[in-house]
Every structure is written in structure tokens, then in C-alpha cells.
Design a protein around this motif. Structure first.
Motif, PDB file in Angstrom:
ATOM      1  N   PHE A  11       0.829  -1.214   0.000  1.00  0.00           N
ATOM      2  CA  PHE A  11       0.000   0.000   0.000  1.00  0.00           C
ATOM      3  C   PHE A  11       0.865   1.267   0.000  1.00  0.00           C
ATOM      4  O   PHE A  11       0.641   2.196  -0.786  1.00  0.00           O
ATOM      5  CB  PHE A  11      -0.921  -0.022   1.224  1.00  0.00           C
ATOM      6  CG  PHE A  11      -1.893   1.111   1.255  1.00  0.00           C
ATOM      7  CD1 PHE A  11      -3.129   1.015   0.641  1.00  0.00           C
ATOM      8  CD2 PHE A  11      -1.584   2.296   1.915  1.00  0.00           C
ATOM      9  CE1 PHE A  11      -4.024   2.056   0.676  1.00  0.00           C
ATOM     10  CE2 PHE A  11      -2.463   3.347   1.948  1.00  0.00           C
ATOM     11  CZ  PHE A  11      -3.695   3.240   1.328  1.00  0.00           C
ATOM     12  N   ASP A  12       1.865   1.307   0.866  1.00  0.00           N
ATOM     13  CA  ASP A  12       2.710   2.514   0.968  1.00  0.00           C
ATOM     14  C   ASP A  12       3.525   2.752  -0.302  1.00  0.00           C
ATOM     15  O   ASP A  12       3.673   3.901  -0.760  1.00  0.00           O
ATOM     16  CB  ASP A  12       3.648   2.382   2.167  1.00  0.00           C
ATOM     17  CG  ASP A  12       2.887   2.383   3.490  1.00  0.00           C
ATOM     18  OD1 ASP A  12       1.744   2.899   3.505  1.00  0.00           O
ATOM     19  OD2 ASP A  12       3.425   1.879   4.496  1.00  0.00           O
ATOM     20  N   GLU A  15       1.371   4.120  -2.954  1.00  0.00           N
ATOM     21  CA  GLU A  15       1.096   5.536  -2.690  1.00  0.00           C
ATOM     22  C   GLU A  15       2.255   6.405  -3.182  1.00  0.00           C
ATOM     23  O   GLU A  15       2.052   7.445  -3.811  1.00  0.00           O
ATOM     24  CB  GLU A  15       0.866   5.741  -1.196  1.00  0.00           C
ATOM     25  CG  GLU A  15       0.414   7.155  -0.856  1.00  0.00           C
ATOM     26  CD  GLU A  15       0.082   7.290   0.612  1.00  0.00           C
ATOM     27  OE1 GLU A  15      -0.563   8.282   0.983  1.00  0.00           O
ATOM     28  OE2 GLU A  15       0.498   6.414   1.401  1.00  0.00           O
ATOM     29  N   LYS A  16       3.486   5.983  -2.942  1.00  0.00           N
ATOM     30  CA  LYS A  16       4.649   6.736  -3.423  1.00  0.00           C
ATOM     31  C   LYS A  16       4.731   6.720  -4.949  1.00  0.00           C
ATOM     32  O   LYS A  16       5.047   7.733  -5.583  1.00  0.00           O
ATOM     33  CB  LYS A  16       5.924   6.128  -2.833  1.00  0.00           C
ATOM     34  CG  LYS A  16       6.049   6.308  -1.339  1.00  0.00           C
ATOM     35  CD  LYS A  16       7.326   5.636  -0.826  1.00  0.00           C
ATOM     36  CE  LYS A  16       7.445   5.765   0.698  1.00  0.00           C
ATOM     37  NZ  LYS A  16       8.670   5.090   1.200  1.00  0.00           N
ATOM     38  N   THR A  18       2.306   6.348  -7.236  1.00  0.00           N
ATOM     39  CA  THR A  18       1.287   7.185  -7.874  1.00  0.00           C
ATOM     40  C   THR A  18       1.626   8.676  -7.716  1.00  0.00           C
ATOM     41  O   THR A  18       1.364   9.477  -8.626  1.00  0.00           O
ATOM     42  CB  THR A  18      -0.096   6.898  -7.295  1.00  0.00           C
ATOM     43  OG1 THR A  18      -0.038   6.997  -5.849  1.00  0.00           O
ATOM     44  CG2 THR A  18      -0.561   5.494  -7.676  1.00  0.00           C
ATOM     45  N   GLN A  19       2.228   9.046  -6.588  1.00  0.00           N
ATOM     46  CA  GLN A  19       2.642  10.437  -6.421  1.00  0.00           C
ATOM     47  C   GLN A  19       3.768  10.784  -7.403  1.00  0.00           C
ATOM     48  O   GLN A  19       3.791  11.872  -7.978  1.00  0.00           O
ATOM     49  CB  GLN A  19       3.102  10.667  -4.980  1.00  0.00           C
ATOM     50  CG  GLN A  19       3.531  12.098  -4.685  1.00  0.00           C
ATOM     51  CD  GLN A  19       2.413  13.090  -4.893  1.00  0.00           C
ATOM     52  OE1 GLN A  19       1.277  12.851  -4.493  1.00  0.00           O
ATOM     53  NE2 GLN A  19       2.739  14.200  -5.547  1.00  0.00           N
ATOM     54  N   ARG A 113      -6.905  10.073  -6.936  1.00  0.00           N
ATOM     55  CA  ARG A 113      -5.905   9.382  -6.120  1.00  0.00           C
ATOM     56  C   ARG A 113      -6.184   9.578  -4.634  1.00  0.00           C
ATOM     57  O   ARG A 113      -6.096   8.630  -3.837  1.00  0.00           O
ATOM     58  CB  ARG A 113      -4.511   9.919  -6.463  1.00  0.00           C
ATOM     59  CG  ARG A 113      -3.396   9.353  -5.596  1.00  0.00           C
ATOM     60  CD  ARG A 113      -2.050   9.934  -5.996  1.00  0.00           C
ATOM     61  NE  ARG A 113      -0.987   9.497  -5.113  1.00  0.00           N
ATOM     62  CZ  ARG A 113      -0.723  10.042  -3.929  1.00  0.00           C
ATOM     63  NH1 ARG A 113      -1.462  11.078  -3.508  1.00  0.00           N
ATOM     64  NH2 ARG A 113       0.270   9.578  -3.172  1.00  0.00           N
ATOM     65  N   LYS A 114      -6.526  10.787  -4.286  1.00  0.00           N
ATOM     66  CA  LYS A 114      -6.823  11.071  -2.886  1.00  0.00           C
ATOM     67  C   LYS A 114      -8.012  10.251  -2.401  1.00  0.00           C
ATOM     68  O   LYS A 114      -7.986   9.687  -1.290  1.00  0.00           O
ATOM     69  CB  LYS A 114      -7.115  12.561  -2.736  1.00  0.00           C
ATOM     70  CG  LYS A 114      -7.424  12.996  -1.316  1.00  0.00           C
ATOM     71  CD  LYS A 114      -7.680  14.500  -1.254  1.00  0.00           C
ATOM     72  CE  LYS A 114      -8.000  14.945   0.160  1.00  0.00           C
ATOM     73  NZ  LYS A 114      -8.285  16.421   0.216  1.00  0.00           N
ATOM     74  N   PHE A 117      -6.981   6.342  -2.115  1.00  0.00           N
ATOM     75  CA  PHE A 117      -6.139   6.048  -0.961  1.00  0.00           C
ATOM     76  C   PHE A 117      -6.852   6.359   0.358  1.00  0.00           C
ATOM     77  O   PHE A 117      -6.521   5.777   1.394  1.00  0.00           O
ATOM     78  CB  PHE A 117      -4.820   6.810  -1.068  1.00  0.00           C
ATOM     79  CG  PHE A 117      -3.835   6.169  -1.990  1.00  0.00           C
ATOM     80  CD1 PHE A 117      -3.084   5.078  -1.572  1.00  0.00           C
ATOM     81  CD2 PHE A 117      -3.680   6.606  -3.294  1.00  0.00           C
ATOM     82  CE1 PHE A 117      -2.171   4.469  -2.423  1.00  0.00           C
ATOM     83  CE2 PHE A 117      -2.780   5.999  -4.155  1.00  0.00           C
ATOM     84  CZ  PHE A 117      -2.024   4.925  -3.727  1.00  0.00           C
ATOM     85  N   HIS A 118      -7.817   7.249   0.289  1.00  0.00           N
ATOM     86  CA  HIS A 118      -8.634   7.465   1.491  1.00  0.00           C
ATOM     87  C   HIS A 118      -9.456   6.221   1.811  1.00  0.00           C
ATOM     88  O   HIS A 118      -9.544   5.796   2.982  1.00  0.00           O
ATOM     89  CB  HIS A 118      -9.556   8.667   1.277  1.00  0.00           C
ATOM     90  CG  HIS A 118     -10.505   8.906   2.406  1.00  0.00           C
ATOM     91  ND1 HIS A 118     -10.107   9.418   3.636  1.00  0.00           N
ATOM     92  CD2 HIS A 118     -11.842   8.683   2.520  1.00  0.00           C
ATOM     93  CE1 HIS A 118     -11.132   9.512   4.440  1.00  0.00           C
ATOM     94  NE2 HIS A 118     -12.219   9.071   3.789  1.00  0.00           N
ATOM     95  N   ARG A 121      -7.100   3.582   3.242  1.00  0.00           N
ATOM     96  CA  ARG A 121      -6.747   3.829   4.644  1.00  0.00           C
ATOM     97  C   ARG A 121      -7.930   3.526   5.561  1.00  0.00           C
ATOM     98  O   ARG A 121      -7.744   3.041   6.697  1.00  0.00           O
ATOM     99  CB  ARG A 121      -6.314   5.284   4.820  1.00  0.00           C
ATOM    100  CG  ARG A 121      -4.957   5.596   4.201  1.00  0.00           C
ATOM    101  CD  ARG A 121      -4.441   6.933   4.680  1.00  0.00           C
ATOM    102  NE  ARG A 121      -3.195   7.297   4.001  1.00  0.00           N
ATOM    103  CZ  ARG A 121      -3.118   7.960   2.889  1.00  0.00           C
ATOM    104  NH1 ARG A 121      -4.248   8.362   2.300  1.00  0.00           N
ATOM    105  NH2 ARG A 121      -1.952   8.228   2.321  1.00  0.00           N
ATOM    106  N   ILE A 216      -6.737   2.147  -8.373  1.00  0.00           N
ATOM    107  CA  ILE A 216      -5.463   2.880  -8.448  1.00  0.00           C
ATOM    108  C   ILE A 216      -4.684   2.461  -9.678  1.00  0.00           C
ATOM    109  O   ILE A 216      -4.064   3.292 -10.364  1.00  0.00           O
ATOM    110  CB  ILE A 216      -4.644   2.635  -7.163  1.00  0.00           C
ATOM    111  CG1 ILE A 216      -5.374   3.243  -5.951  1.00  0.00           C
ATOM    112  CG2 ILE A 216      -3.256   3.219  -7.293  1.00  0.00           C
ATOM    113  CD1 ILE A 216      -4.727   2.938  -4.619  1.00  0.00           C
TER     114      ILE A 216
END
Length: 611
Positions: A11-12, A15-16, A18-19, A113-114, A117-118, A121, A216
């Protein structure tokens, strides 16, 4: 291949990643933006360059662009202007089709994306909560089991002790039962929470996380596709203007192919042709026999020169030439780049043959005095001071004819313009006469009279210039006689006749002049003319010069100088490579311009300012 199954525990890292993808997209936007700025700057510089080399209006430079090579250059400048416009189109299309769309897409991508990932989480927090509940019930079940064991051991110990009362034993038994019941309740609760956690964990790893990671993954793939589409658009924007740029380049090639060297050569002839015939051969003079004055010369001088000093055909100490003979400058020197050492005495020109003195004297005494030469001299002086004659008499015949023809054409256009205006006013007056409510016809009479007066003035001007033009065109074919006169053969071939002043229009300064009035025939003694010519004011100095090399003036009209000598400049270089200088009041002449360093006085008349 799915991120939900393959990357269920990353998951982490996702997240990196996609950023990083969003940062890459923004980097592409920045790149295209800088490209558009470069295109705009390049287009601006091209336009400024094209404008810089465009001919200025109403300037001498504009007249030079009548040659085909210069026209081709102008066409090239115009095509470069259009070429710059295509780079502006590239900038505009990239800004509208790439930058704006990608900037909007980046904002949407950040929101998506926000949201994804929300949700991820939130699912993580839910499973962590369930895990904490499971751990809590497990610890409680473990604690209750231990408490039940201790209570059971205490009951058995009390029951085996004969010294303990029955009431104490009963109390210990009840306490053990309570603990056993609590352990059973904790077990049931732990079992229920465990089942619930297992269910939630299964849903989390096999449903929620795969779905979120799939979204995602789709989002990231759309971002990658969008980058590819932007790259294609980036190329297509350039490709769209290639045909137009190709047309611009084809226009430049076409302009280059339109250059006609023969036509340009003909234009040079038209621009600088004087209309004069080249001088004839110079008569051979035999110096092996001492020159003897002829009987006619002696008798003429005795009859006209009694009681007067001898004529000074050479002028005073200034070394003046005979005033009716045009003072010729020596031939132009070699290019300034050539070393003077290669030519020890400067540019060598053949000695100019002088006409026999008797011929010149006979011409002077038997022909009409050329008093118009003094008027021509004054006119030439006024031309040097900036005054141009209305009839362009300062120009050679061919150039004068062109100027007069141009003036006639301009006047004809102005007459036509005034006539069109008169016709328009006449029509308007007729309309007013038919419809008085539209205007007063009498109000146009003043304007109509003014226009008619202007037409009459222009016609008079046209007639004046046409007369001058007819005179020039009538004289242009008969140029052989003038050529013979210039060659020196005229005196020997033709008997002495009385010449009209209008027939010789070449002034001493080389300018071409026309005289309208006919001069009356007069006789002037040589001594009287000599006295008038001696009163001529010497040319004023317009600066100084320093001799860079030694020059031995061996030809007529030249003067010798020594390296390092400082002299006065009285006439600057007229483009023939010679400068007229003066050493003192008695010595003056021409030297090659490349042999001296000239410093002109800016305040002197006739001096040009060099930057």
C-alpha cells in the motif's frame, strides 16, 4: 495481472509510485510550457530580424531594392516573417491542446488518487480495529481462564482442609463456579470476535484492497496513456505547420530563382548611364621640333595685345589650368588594401596630352565666349551646398531624362486624381440640383473652382517638364559632335564657328547644365578674361590630412607629398579615389586618398560628417 492480488501488501509503495506519476505529469507540463515560451521568443526574434532588415520608407535604401536580388531578399524577409508566425501557431496549439488539458487532468487525477487512498486507509483502519478487538477478547479470555483455574485450585484446597468450615468451602466453590462461567463467557465472546475478524480480514484482502488497488491501477494506466497521447499531440502540432513552413521555404527558393543578373545589370545601366559618348583619340604631338608660334597667332597677338603684358596661359603662381578646359583628375588609384610599397610612386597614370596652345587660343578668340561656364560654376557650387535645380540640369542627359519622365508621370497621376475629385464633386452637385433637400449646390462651387485651379496648375507644371523632357530627348541622339569636341579633334575637323551657349552644357565641375536663354554674341579679349579669372576666390580648406606614404606627383593635376607631411584638404574624395589638397597658397593638387589620413572639419562648408 492485478495490483490487488500481486501487491496486496504494498500500500505505501503504491502511494509513493502514484505520487511520482503525478510529478512526472507535471514535469511534462512544465517542459511543454517552456517549449511554448521558446517558440514565442524565437518567433519574436525572427520578426524583429525581418523588420530590422526591411528597407526604410522614403530612403535611399528603398530605391536600391528595385534589383531582382534585393527583391528576392525582401521576399526572403517576408517569408521569414510568415515562418515566425508558424512558430507562434506551434506555441498557441501546444498551450491549448497540451498544457491546458494536462493541467486539468492533473487536478482530476489528484482528486481521484486522494479518494482511492482514502478508501484504502479507511479499510486499513477498520481491519486494525477488528484486530484490536480480537486481541482484547483473547486477553480477556486468557485472563478469565487463569482466574477460573486459581479459583478451582483454591476450592479444592479448602475442600481438602478439615480445619476449614463448611461455609468457607461453599463460598470457595461458588467463587470457582463464577470464575468458570466468566471463562466460558470470555471464550464465547473471543470465538465470536475471532470469526468476525476472520471474515473482515478475508473481505479486506480479497475484496476491499483488490478493488481499491484495481482503481489505483486503472488510474495510473490512464495517466500513462494520457502522457502518450500528449506526446503524439506534441508531435502533431509540429507536423501540422510543416506544410506551411515548407511553403515558406519554397517561397524563398522561388525568390532566389527569380534573380536575373542580366536584368540587374540593365538596371545599373539605367541608373547611372550619363548619355555622354566616350572621348575620342588624343592627337599626337611631336615634341622633337621646337614649337613655333604661327603667323596667325603672332598677328592675332600683336593686333589684340599691343601695350598689354603677355598672356599667361598657365595662370598665376597657383598653376591654374586654362579655365575653359575641364580640369581632369588623374585616374583612380589602386585599391586601398594594396600596399603602397608595391607601387613606389603611387598610382601611375599616363601623361595627359595637352591640346596645342594655338588651337586653344584660336578657339577662344574665334568662338563665342563661354560666359555660361561661370553661371554653371555658380550652379555647381549651389548644388554642392544642397540646392537641386528644378529641371535637374545638374544630372547627365540620360539621368536627367529619367528624372523628368518620372516627374511627368507623377504630375499625370496627380492630375488624374484631381480630375476624379472634380468628377465626384460635379456628380454631387447634380444630385443636389435634383434633390435640394440633400444640400446646397452653391456650396460646392468654391470647392469645384479650387479643384479646377489645381488641375490648371498641374497641367502648366506638366507642360513645363514635358518641354524640358522634349528638349533632352531631342538632344540625346546627337552626341557624336560632343564626343569629338571632348576628344580634341573638334578644333581640327571643324572651322571656327560661333557656338550657342546651350550647345555646351558641361560645366567645369563635371555637372550637366541646361541654359534656356540664348546669349548674345560678344567678343572678349584674353587679357580681360584673365583678369576676371584671376579674381576667383581660392577654395577654402575643409580639414587637414597627414601623408601616410611618400607620393611623387608626376602627372598633371597631382602634387608630391612626403611621408608624415601635414597639408590642408580643400576637396574631399568624390568616389574616384583622389583627394584635393593644398600645401600653401601657391601649391595644390590631387593625391591618392589611400596615401593620406584625412581629418575633416565638421564646421566647414561642404564637409561631410563621418561616423
Amino acid at each position: 495481472m492485478s495490483w490487488g492480488t500481486e501487491l496486496w501488501d504494498q500500500f505505501d509503495n503504491l502511494e509513493k509510485h502514484t505520487q511520482w506519476g503525478i510529478d512526472t505529469l507535471e514535469k511534462c507540463i512544465k517542459f511543454v510550457k517552456e517549449r511554448t515560451e521558446i517558440e514565442l521568443s524565437y518567433a519574436k526574434q525572427l520578426r524583429n530580424l525581418s523588420k530590422k532588415y526591411q528597407p526604410k520608407k522614403n530612403s535611399k535604401e528603398e530605391e536600391e531594392y528595385k534589383y531582382t536580388s534585393c527583391k528576392a531578399f525582401i521576399s526572403t524577409l517576408n517569408e521569414m516573417n510568415d515562418y515566425a508566425g508558424q512558430h507562434e501557431v506551434i506555441s498557441e496549439n501546444m498551450a491549448s491542446q497540451i498544457i491546458v488539458d494536462l493541467a486539468r487532468y492533473v487536478q482530476e487525477l489528484k482528486q481521484e488518487r486522494k479518494s482511492n487512498f482514502h478508501d484504502g486507509r479507511k479499510a486499513q483502519q477498520h481491519i486494525e480495529t477488528c484486530w484490536k478487538q480480537l486481541e482484547s477478547s483473547k486477553r480477556r479470555f486468557e485472563r478469565d481462564c487463569k482466574e477460573a483455574d486459581r479459583a478451582q485450585q483454591y476450592f479444592e484446597k479448602m475442600d481438602a482442609d478439615i480445619n476449614v468450615t463448611k461455609a468457607d468451602v461453599e463460598k470457595a466453590r461458588q467463587q470457582a463456579q463464577i470464575r468458570h462461567q466468566m471463562a466460558e463467557d470470555s471464550k464465547a465472546d473471543y470465538s465470536s470476535i475471532l470469526q468476525k475478524f476472520n471474515h473482515e480480514q478475508h473481505e479486506y484482502y480479497h475484496t476491499h484492497i483488490p478493488n481499491i488497488f484495481q482503481k489505483i491501477q486503472e488510474m495510473e494506466e490512464r495517466r500513462i496513456v494520457r502522457i502518450g497521447e500528449s506526446m503524439k499531440t506534441y508531435a502533431e502540432v509540429d507536423r501540422q505547420v510543416i506544410p506551411i513552413i515548407g511553403k515558406c521555404l519554397d517561397g524563398i527558393v522561388k525568390a532566389a530563382e527569380s534573380i536575373d543578373q542580366k536584368n540587374d545589370s540593365q538596371l545599373v545601366i539605367e541608373a547611372y548611364k550619363s548619355g555622354f559618348e566616350p572621348p575620342g583619340d588624343i592627337e599626337f604631338e611631336d615634341y622633337t621640333q621646337p614649337m613655333k608660334r604661327t603667323v596667325s597667332d603672332n598677328s592675332l597677338s600683336n593686333s589684340r595685345g599691343e601695350g598689354k603684358p603677355d598672356l599667361k596661359f598657365g595662370g598665376k603662381s597657383k598653376g591654374k589650368l586654362w579655365p575653359f578646359i575641364k580640369k581632369n583628375k588623374p585616374p583612380p588609384p589602386p585599391p586601398a588594401s594594396a600596399s603602397p610599397s608595391a607601387v613606389p610612386n603611387g598610382p601611375q597614370s599616363p601623361k595627359q596630352q595637352k591640346e596645342p596652345l594655338s588651337h586653344r587660343f584660336n578657339e577662344f578668340m574665334t568662338s563665342k565666349p563661354k560666359i555660361h561656364c561661370f553661371r554653371s560654376l555658380k550652379r555647381g557650387l549651389s548644388l554642392k551646398l544642397g540646392a537641386t535645380p528644378e529641371d535637374f540640369s545638374n544630372l547627365p542627359p540620360e539621368q536627367r531624362r529619367k528624372k523628368l519622365q518620372q516627374k511627368v508621370d507623377e504630375l499625370s497621376k496627380e492630375i488624374q486624381k484631381e480630375m476624379d475629385q472634380r468628377d465626384a464633386i460635379t456628380k454631387m452637385k447634380d444630385v443636389y440640383l435634383k434633390n435640394p433637400q440633400m444640400g446646397d449646390p452653391a456650396s460646392l462651387d468654391h470647392k469645384l473652382a479650387e479643384v479646377s485651379q489645381n488641375i490648371e496648375k498641374l497641367r502648366l507644371e506638366t507642360q513645363k517638364f514635358e518641354a524640358w523632357l522634349a528638349e533632352v530627348e531631342g538632344r540625346l541622339p546627337a552626341r557624336s559632335e560632343q564626343a569629338r569636341r571632348q576628344s580634341g579633334l573638334y578644333d581640327s575637323q571643324n572651322p571656327p564657328t560661333v557656338n550657342n551657349c546651350a550647345q555646351d552644357r558641361e560645366s567645369p565641375d563635371g555637372s550637366y547644365t541646361e541654359e534656356q536663354s540664348q546669349e548674345s554674341e560678344v567678343k572678349v579679349l584674353a587679357t580681360d578674361f584673365d583678369d576676371e579669372f584671376d579674381d576667383e576666390e581660392p577654395l577654402p580648406a575643409i580639414g587637414t590630412c597627414k601623408a601616410l606614404y611618400t607620393f611623387e606627383g608626376q602627372n598633371e593635376g597631382t602634387i608630391s607629398v612626403v611621408e608624415g607631411e601635414t597639408l590642408y584638404v580643400i576637396e574631399e574624395d568624390k568616389g574616384d579615389g583622389w583627394t584635393r589638397i593644398r600645401r600653401n597658397e601657391d601649391e595644390e593638387g590631387y593625391v591618392p586618398t589611400s596615401y593620406v589620413e584625412v581629418c575633416l572639419d565638421k564646421n566647414a562648408k561642404g564637409a561631410k560628417t563621418y561616423i
